[in-house]
Design a protein around this motif. Structure first.
Motif: not given
Lengths: 471, 449
Positions: B269-283, B318-326
């Motif tokens: 995967l390549q995820l793209s977005g802004l922090w707010s959206g990425l964080w919500q999706v990760a959650k 960290e939460y976003v990176f950790e969730t998607f194994n980046i």
């Protein structure tokens, strides 16, 4: 992300003491930043218990006769003007370091403000606000048509005043009004002027440190919106009303705390305008004379005040209106030069004006964006808020077309010719405006007249009824 | 075009482009600034006005360009009445004052709304992008075809350099943010797709209604109408309804995107977005019981922009990176803005944003009026940039950002000027402790967003 403000070296730091019911509190516990100038100043931490007397205490001024209160205020006014008054001198020195306006303007404003503390002025204020001013001094007996009797009192309220930063005169007015309604007052000073109120109160304390007026007044500073402070103070258990000047963020913060028992008396942020009929454009001499009147309104407190005109609706063809604009620019520039106030326009406004210069087939621009006075002529009001000696002349075929631009934020309408004012006043009021005045006289008002569409003192007090049954 | 500027922009794909120090580039950059100034001063009307006001004849030192840098607000200096009253001829004329190329022959008859006007200009090779101000005015930035072509190349280079991801067309691109449909964003998204996506896997577009310039300006116009008192109660009610509907769709987009990611977790995967959206999706992905172990360790992420004032927990990155194994060395971030045409990627070793040779950074005082004369070491100030790659408009921009710019070599070994990863907006740092009796009707306006 929050900005950490590091204290500069000590001599660079202006200190702003607090006043707590007769006592002066010095301290440098908190470093604050003044708006506009970014100057830092130091204040003590707020000793909340000393600033908020408990409700079990009857307000100290309650049984002091109004006449005595007014005498004390008048004496204070004289002391404020005295050149040997160290508090006012020090205050002006300090203010010049944090205030946006030049020294001469600040000094003059402070002098002018003291003029409010005049016996006749203060009495007129009370008499216009209260149908029966005795209610301030005593329980006034009443009897209705059924024979039921009672006593009514304009009881001393508990007020927090959120003072504005743009007019030192409001400090004088607020302290006088707070005293006349016999309130327990806590003044929240602004970052642009955290000095004047304390200087006035210290002047009072020098007259009589134990006077009930002095024991009714406290003045402190905190950064508007600071929850740690506002969550403590803004409670009906401590205060009845919050008297706030201004709008936007400052009021948005306050509104969170408003509820039953804790009411807002708001002096809303206002924009003032001028309306100039075609009678002004008949010949060059008249154009010049009316433009001079108009410039006086534009330049009230160098256009920092709410009564200062920002938009001038002028009735006439483009060529005639342009002649008016040229003279208006001349007089604004003259007054600006006399005041010695040269501040460049802020960036957004500069950009907008430059863009209008480039669209020159639609706009007329007199002067430059250098803060020495500027007039822009357009067919509708410009998007930005004209400030810092900037006039926006809106050309119209008829003054009737100006009415649609009147709104709830319109305070003062300076009008020429005077004979046409009555034709327009109903429509101006319907639109939301609050005053219509002779062009050139935006500043003065009939003593005791309503302000911001209300009689403020009448709203400050806690109207208390003592029912006494049927006689 | 200028030879010095060409020399610098020709480094666009040079793997060693961040190796040059400011010192090494200075002479060429000054010559390039002077070339650009001479070429454009009679073509861009606003520049001509500024140059005359400043009495500027030539650029002999980098600081000389300061009086003719445009603040980001220059691109929103048009009168709002042009939008409200749909005066397309006036708006076209205004755009002409900031465009480097004459705007001629654009048919203005029968235009239906601003999106249509933008389309007409695009047909003539003028591409308008809007910044997404919802309560204030939108900035309108004009660009040329050449600028679009440059963006296409630059965005891929910037991402590959900053993330270490090789453009191998092997990824599934997942958009996690609503993106304004403006030409620049569309160009960048397509270039990223062409370079990094497996052509058999269509891009997942964040499922929200398109944010067009028209939908953005509708809000601005509504706010203005409310302020002026010309908005009728029914109009406001209808607008509130549309806003609520939109908010519901935006809220639904998060679980839908999380679901798509979960279904495709076996893909690279390549995820793209802004922090707010990425964080919500990760959650939402975590809440569904998925996380690090479910994702490919070669996943990558493209984050545009800062926090945009979103309120997130302190550990959101960290939460976003950790969730998607980046992987830790894939934490790509780019510093750029609509006003510029090129990106400044963050290096992986030093964690600093690097300025390419064709962007000249200039540190100004807080007010943005004076250069600080900063030439060595690290210093804090208001960022200004001159992007020499810009063709359709003036390249000199004063930003609203407070940055720390360093001319010393970075830990990553590169000598290019670099910017510390603590960029803040002056507007966010300003005290909101403003109170005065003079104000506008704006203080009485609420409920438009």
């Amino acid at each position: 992300m929050s900005e950490i403000v590091m204290p500069e070296v000590a001599e660079d730091l202006v200190s702003a003491p607090f006043f707590l019911r007769g006592e002066v509190l010095h301290g440098t516990d908190v470093i604050q930043t003044s708006r506009d100038l970014g100057v830092t100043f130091a204040t003590p931490r707020i000793p909340f218990d000393r600033a908020v007397p408990p409700r079990t205490e009857v307000p100290p001024l309650l049984n002091v006769p109004l006449a005595e209160i007014i005498d004390f205020l008048v004496e204070t006014g004289q002391r404020l003007l005295a050149s040997e008054n160290p508090h006012m001198q020090e205050c002006i020195e300090r203010m010049c370091r944090t205030h946006i306006l030049p020294r001469a303007v600040v000094e003059n404003t402070a002098r002018h403000a003291a003029a409010y503390l005049d016996k006749r002025v203060l009495m007129a204020e009370v008499e216009q606000n209260f149908p029966d001013p005795r209610a301030l001094d005593e329980w006034v007996p009443k009897e209705d048509f059924t024979g039921r009797r009672s006593f009514v009192r304009a009881f001393a309220p508990r007020l927090i005043h959120v003072l504005p930063g743009n007019s030192p005169g409001v400090a004088v007015k607020s302290v006088a009004q707070g005293a006349m309604v016999k309130a327990i007052n806590l003044f929240k000073m602004s970052s642009a002027d955290p000095f004047t109120m304390v200087a006035i109160l210290r002047t009072m304390a020098d007259l009589d440190p134990g006077h009930p007026i002095v024991r009714s007044m406290s003045a402190v500073y905190w950064r508007g919106g600071d929850e740690a402070t506002e969550r403590v103070l803004y409670r009906p258990q401590y205060f009845d009303k919050i008297v706030a000047w201004g709008g936007g963020d400052a009021i948005a913060n306050v509104i969170k705390y408003i509820g039953p028992g804790f009411q807002l008396v708001s002096f809303d942020p206002k924009t003032s305008i001028s309306m100039v009929g075609r009678e002004a454009l008949v010949d060059d001499a008249t154009i010049d004379a009316v433009a001079d009147l108009c410039s006086a309104d534009v330049m009230t407190l160098n256009q920092e005040a709410c009564v200062a005109s920002r938009f001038q609706f002028v009735e006439g063809d483009e060529a005639a209106v342009d002649r008016f604009c040229a003279r208006l620019h001349h007089h604004i520039a003259r007054r600006a030069a006399e005041s010695g106030d040269v501040r460049p326009l802020d960036r957004d406004m500069r950009e907008a004006v430059e863009s209008m210069t480039l669209m020159d087939d639609e706009y007329g621009v007199w002067g430059r964006t250098d803060g020495r006075g500027l007039v822009i002529r357009s067919d509708g009001p410009v998007d930005f808020h004209p400030i810092n000696k900037t006039a926006n002349v809106v050309r119209l075929d008829s003054l009737d077309d100006a009415v649609k631009w009147i709104n709830v934020a319109t305070q003062t309408v300076g009008f020429y010719p005077f004979g046409r004012m009555a034709t327009y006043r109903d429509r101006l009021a319907a639109g939301g405006a609050q005053r219509v005045v002779h062009l050139g006289e935006a500043g003065p008002s009939t003593i005791g007249n309503p302000h911001d569409a209300m009689y403020p003192l009448h709203r400050f007090v806690h109207w208390m009824a003592h029912e006494d049954g049927r006689g | 075009m200028g030879t010095a500027a060409d020399k610098l922009t020709s480094l666009v794909a040079d793997p060693e482009r961040f190796a040059f120090s400011a010192e090494e580039l200075r002479e060429t950059q000054v010559a390039a600034l002077d070339e650009r100034f001479r070429e454009r001063k009679d073509r861009i009307k606003l520049l001509g006005l500024r140059a005359r006001d400043a009495g500027l004849e030539e650029i002999a030192r980098i600081e000389d360009v300061v009086p003719v840098l445009f603040p980001h607000t220059a691109y929103k200096s048009y009168p709002e009445s042009y939008l409200m009253d749909e005066r397309w001829d006036r708006l076209t004329k205004w755009v002409g004052t900031i465009s480097a190329h004459p705007i001629e022959g654009v048919p203005l008859d029968g235009i239906e709304g601003i999106d249509d006007w933008i389309a007409r200009l695009a047909e003539r090779g003028h591409f308008i992008s809007c910044s997404s101000g919802t309560t204030g005015k939108s900035a309108m930035l004009i660009a040329s075809q050449k600028d679009m072509d440059w963006s296409k190349v630059d965005t891929v280079n910037v991402f590959a350099w900053g993330s270490g991801v090789v453009p191998a067309r092997d990824r599934l691109i997942v958009g996690c943010a609503p993106v304004a449909t403006v030409p620049k964003n569309a160009t960048i998204a397509k270039a990223q797709y062409d370079a990094f996506a497996n052509p058999e896997w269509p891009r997942w577009n964040y499922p929200v209604p398109p944010i067009t310039v028209g939908s953005l300006t509708a809000m601005v116009v509504m706010r203005k109408k409310i302020a002026e008192g010309t908005a009728r109660p029914d109009e406001i009610a209808a607008f509130e309804e549309t806003s609520a509907e939109r908010a519901r769709l935006v809220a639904d987009a998060v679980p839908a995107t999380a679901q798509f990611i979960i279904e495709n977790r076996h893909r690279k995967l390549q995820l793209s977005g802004l922090w707010s959206g990425l964080w919500q999706v990760a959650k939402a992905v975590r809440d569904a019981g998925y996380g690090r172990d479910d994702f490919d360790p070669d996943n990558s992420i493209y984050v545009g922009g800062g926090l945009k004032r979103a309120q997130l927990p302190a550990d959101y990155q960290e939460y976003v990176f950790e969730t998607f194994n980046i992987p830790a060395d894939r934490h790509f971030q780019n510093y750029s803005m609509q006003e510029l045409n090129s990106g400044m990627p963050k290096c992986r070793e030093g964690g600093r944003y690097h300025v390419p040779p064709w962007i000249v950074p200039i540190l100004l005082d807080k007010s943005g009026d004076e250069a600080l004369g900063h030439a060595e070491g690290e210093r804090e100030g208001r960022a200004a940039f001159f992007d020499l790659s810009l063709d359709g408009r003036w390249g000199g921009v004063i930003t609203g950002d407070k940055v720390s710019l360093d001319y010393s070599p970075c830990a990553c070994g590169n000598h290019a000027p670099s910017i510390r990863d603590d960029i803040a907006r002056y507007a966010d740092l300003e005290s909101d402790d403003k109170i005065g009796c003079a104000g506008t009707v704006d203080a009485y306006v609420r409920g438009v967003a």
